[in-house]
Design a protein around this motif. Structure first.
Motif, mmCIF file in Angstrom:
data_model
loop_
_atom_site.group_PDB
_atom_site.id
_atom_site.type_symbol
_atom_site.label_atom_id
_atom_site.label_comp_id
_atom_site.label_asym_id
_atom_site.label_seq_id
_atom_site.Cartn_x
_atom_site.Cartn_y
_atom_site.Cartn_z
ATOM 1 N N ALA A 28 1.085 -1.523 -0.193
ATOM 2 C CA ALA A 28 -0.558 -0.186 0.088
ATOM 3 C C ALA A 28 1.145 1.552 -0.608
ATOM 4 O O ALA A 28 -0.095 2.251 -0.179
ATOM 5 C CB ALA A 28 -1.187 -0.021 1.021
ATOM 6 N N GLY A 29 2.371 1.079 -0.077
ATOM 7 C CA GLY A 29 3.032 2.430 -0.088
ATOM 8 C C GLY A 29 3.269 2.468 1.238
ATOM 9 O O GLY A 29 4.731 3.592 1.222
ATOM 10 N N VAL A 30 3.831 1.558 2.499
ATOM 11 C CA VAL A 30 4.188 2.141 3.544
ATOM 12 C C VAL A 30 5.813 1.913 3.365
ATOM 13 O O VAL A 30 5.579 0.760 2.919
ATOM 14 C CB VAL A 30 3.634 1.817 5.060
ATOM 15 C CG1 VAL A 30 4.291 1.687 6.152
ATOM 16 C CG2 VAL A 30 2.526 1.825 5.116
ATOM 17 N N ASP A 31 6.272 2.621 3.592
ATOM 18 C CA ASP A 31 8.070 2.012 3.354
ATOM 19 C C ASP A 31 8.364 2.379 4.934
ATOM 20 O O ASP A 31 9.711 2.367 4.788
ATOM 21 C CB ASP A 31 8.523 2.452 2.553
ATOM 22 C CG ASP A 31 8.263 3.970 2.564
ATOM 23 O OD1 ASP A 31 8.183 4.572 3.057
ATOM 24 O OD2 ASP A 31 9.128 4.633 1.503
ATOM 25 N N ASP A 32 8.326 3.068 5.598
ATOM 26 C CA ASP A 32 8.577 3.124 6.617
ATOM 27 C C ASP A 32 8.594 2.835 8.649
ATOM 28 O O ASP A 32 8.270 3.320 9.135
ATOM 29 C CB ASP A 32 8.831 4.745 7.270
ATOM 30 C CG ASP A 32 7.240 5.845 7.215
ATOM 31 O OD1 ASP A 32 5.850 4.489 6.975
ATOM 32 O OD2 ASP A 32 6.813 6.615 7.260
ATOM 33 N N VAL A 33 8.077 1.428 8.358
ATOM 34 C CA VAL A 33 7.658 0.241 9.005
ATOM 35 C C VAL A 33 8.427 -0.364 9.318
ATOM 36 O O VAL A 33 8.154 -1.809 8.073
ATOM 37 C CB VAL A 33 5.774 0.562 9.518
ATOM 38 C CG1 VAL A 33 5.387 -0.622 10.450
ATOM 39 C CG2 VAL A 33 5.310 2.024 9.464
ATOM 40 N N THR A 34 9.210 -1.071 9.830
ATOM 41 C CA THR A 34 9.997 -2.304 10.085
ATOM 42 C C THR A 34 8.368 -3.425 11.385
ATOM 43 O O THR A 34 7.880 -2.949 11.292
ATOM 44 C CB THR A 34 10.823 -2.280 11.092
ATOM 45 O OG1 THR A 34 10.712 -2.009 12.745
ATOM 46 C CG2 THR A 34 11.815 -1.139 10.388
ATOM 47 N N VAL A 35 9.750 -4.096 10.270
ATOM 48 C CA VAL A 35 8.522 -5.886 11.149
ATOM 49 C C VAL A 35 8.451 -5.331 12.637
ATOM 50 O O VAL A 35 7.468 -5.810 12.766
ATOM 51 C CB VAL A 35 8.602 -7.445 10.428
ATOM 52 C CG1 VAL A 35 8.770 -8.572 11.556
ATOM 53 C CG2 VAL A 35 8.908 -8.141 9.062
ATOM 54 N N ALA A 36 9.297 -5.148 13.829
ATOM 55 C CA ALA A 36 8.946 -5.031 15.043
ATOM 56 C C ALA A 36 7.894 -3.563 15.357
ATOM 57 O O ALA A 36 7.491 -3.990 15.692
ATOM 58 C CB ALA A 36 10.498 -4.786 15.310
ATOM 59 N N GLN A 37 8.295 -3.168 14.023
ATOM 60 C CA GLN A 37 7.236 -1.722 14.374
ATOM 61 C C GLN A 37 6.232 -2.603 14.332
ATOM 62 O O GLN A 37 4.962 -2.129 15.146
ATOM 63 C CB GLN A 37 7.899 -0.550 13.553
ATOM 64 C CG GLN A 37 9.425 -0.494 14.601
ATOM 65 C CD GLN A 37 9.931 0.930 13.305
ATOM 66 O OE1 GLN A 37 8.749 0.746 12.139
ATOM 67 N NE2 GLN A 37 10.392 2.207 13.711
ATOM 68 N N ALA A 38 5.993 -3.379 13.117
ATOM 69 C CA ALA A 38 4.717 -3.340 12.620
ATOM 70 C C ALA A 38 3.708 -4.117 14.215
ATOM 71 O O ALA A 38 2.420 -4.023 14.277
ATOM 72 C CB ALA A 38 4.561 -3.915 11.726
ATOM 73 N N THR A 61 12.108 -6.093 25.607
ATOM 74 C CA THR A 61 12.276 -5.701 26.992
ATOM 75 C C THR A 61 10.840 -4.210 26.723
ATOM 76 O O THR A 61 10.780 -3.574 25.786
ATOM 77 C CB THR A 61 12.994 -4.976 27.054
ATOM 78 O OG1 THR A 61 14.048 -4.367 25.892
ATOM 79 C CG2 THR A 61 14.225 -6.604 27.334
ATOM 80 N N LYS A 62 11.597 -3.283 27.821
ATOM 81 C CA LYS A 62 10.728 -1.902 27.873
ATOM 82 C C LYS A 62 11.596 -1.170 27.000
ATOM 83 O O LYS A 62 11.498 -0.114 26.278
ATOM 84 C CB LYS A 62 10.468 -1.422 29.159
ATOM 85 C CG LYS A 62 9.788 -0.536 29.204
ATOM 86 C CD LYS A 62 9.207 0.153 30.811
ATOM 87 C CE LYS A 62 9.319 1.294 31.175
ATOM 88 N NZ LYS A 62 9.259 1.629 32.186
ATOM 89 N N GLN A 63 12.859 -1.119 27.173
ATOM 90 C CA GLN A 63 13.965 -0.164 26.532
ATOM 91 C C GLN A 63 13.740 -0.833 24.878
ATOM 92 O O GLN A 63 13.644 0.429 24.219
ATOM 93 C CB GLN A 63 15.430 -0.680 27.172
ATOM 94 C CG GLN A 63 15.944 -0.480 27.971
ATOM 95 C CD GLN A 63 15.261 -1.789 29.304
ATOM 96 O OE1 GLN A 63 14.718 -2.588 28.806
ATOM 97 N NE2 GLN A 63 14.892 -1.005 30.812
ATOM 98 N N THR A 64 13.129 -1.635 24.464
ATOM 99 C CA THR A 64 13.163 -2.194 23.216
ATOM 100 C C THR A 64 11.975 -1.520 22.825
ATOM 101 O O THR A 64 11.808 -0.983 21.252
ATOM 102 C CB THR A 64 12.961 -3.894 22.967
ATOM 103 O OG1 THR A 64 14.240 -3.835 23.313
ATOM 104 C CG2 THR A 64 12.857 -3.879 22.057
ATOM 105 N N ALA A 65 10.617 -1.545 23.511
ATOM 106 C CA ALA A 65 9.466 -1.272 23.203
ATOM 107 C C ALA A 65 9.686 0.320 22.954
ATOM 108 O O ALA A 65 9.207 1.047 21.849
ATOM 109 C CB ALA A 65 8.750 -1.691 24.305
ATOM 110 N N GLY A 66 10.511 0.645 24.182
ATOM 111 C CA GLY A 66 10.778 2.273 24.204
ATOM 112 C C GLY A 66 11.476 2.811 22.648
ATOM 113 O O GLY A 66 11.227 3.838 22.381
ATOM 114 N N HIS A 67 11.447 2.022 22.468
ATOM 115 C CA HIS A 67 13.317 2.577 21.384
ATOM 116 C C HIS A 67 11.934 2.886 19.579
ATOM 117 O O HIS A 67 12.262 3.099 18.745
ATOM 118 C CB HIS A 67 13.707 1.438 20.855
ATOM 119 C CG HIS A 67 14.488 1.566 19.726
ATOM 120 N ND1 HIS A 67 15.966 2.856 19.171
ATOM 121 C CD2 HIS A 67 15.388 1.086 18.697
ATOM 122 C CE1 HIS A 67 16.138 3.046 18.245
ATOM 123 N NE2 HIS A 67 16.162 2.031 17.912
#
Length: 144
Positions: A28-38, A61-67
């Protein structure tokens, strides 16, 4: 005798569903979301989620989620807002940009489930859905 690989089967099916939804968002044209972010985005509750909840649900981890939230916020997919139930806390909430992706991913999930239905047949698919819903009642730590 029970299938010792049932967990693997569940994982593979879930991963296939997740990958198809992600591919649809990319198409759909989204190119700025990684798998982890999704994966993290898909776990944000409609009313917003606290960071610690997102970390737990995404099993990071909370740190990873925060990032990940920092990256998503920079790209306009989430915002941090005050938690109305606790003035000291903040909620991560989807923006309109992220909410626009929900129907795209949802439509692909519907296509995958229809493919599964065609492969398994109506009765087996209905049994699968019913069984998984019943199993969630005892396995989902976030079910309320």
């Amino acid at each position: 005798m029970p299938d010792p690989a049932v967990g693997v089967h569940l994982f593979v099916a879930n991963r296939a569903l997740e990958e198809r939804a992600y591919a649809a968002v990319l198409a759909a044209g989204v190119d700025d979301v990684t798998v982890a972010q999704a994966r993290l985005l898909s776990r944000v509750a409609d009313e917003g989620s606290r960071l610690v909840e997102l970390a737990d649900r995404a099993r990071v981890t909370k740190q990873t989620a925060g990032h990940l939230v920092d990256q998503l916020e920079r790209n306009g997919y989430v915002e941090r807002v005050p938690d109305p139930t606790d003035g000291r806390a903040r909620l991560v909430r989807l923006t309109a940009r992220a909410r626009a992706l929900v129907p795209v991913a949802g439509a692909e999930v519907a296509r995958v489930l229809e493919e599964w239905r065609e492969h398994l047949g109506d009765e087996a698919m209905d049994q699968l859905v019913t069984s998984l819903a019943r199993l969630s009642a005892i396995t989902d730590p976030f079910a309320h």
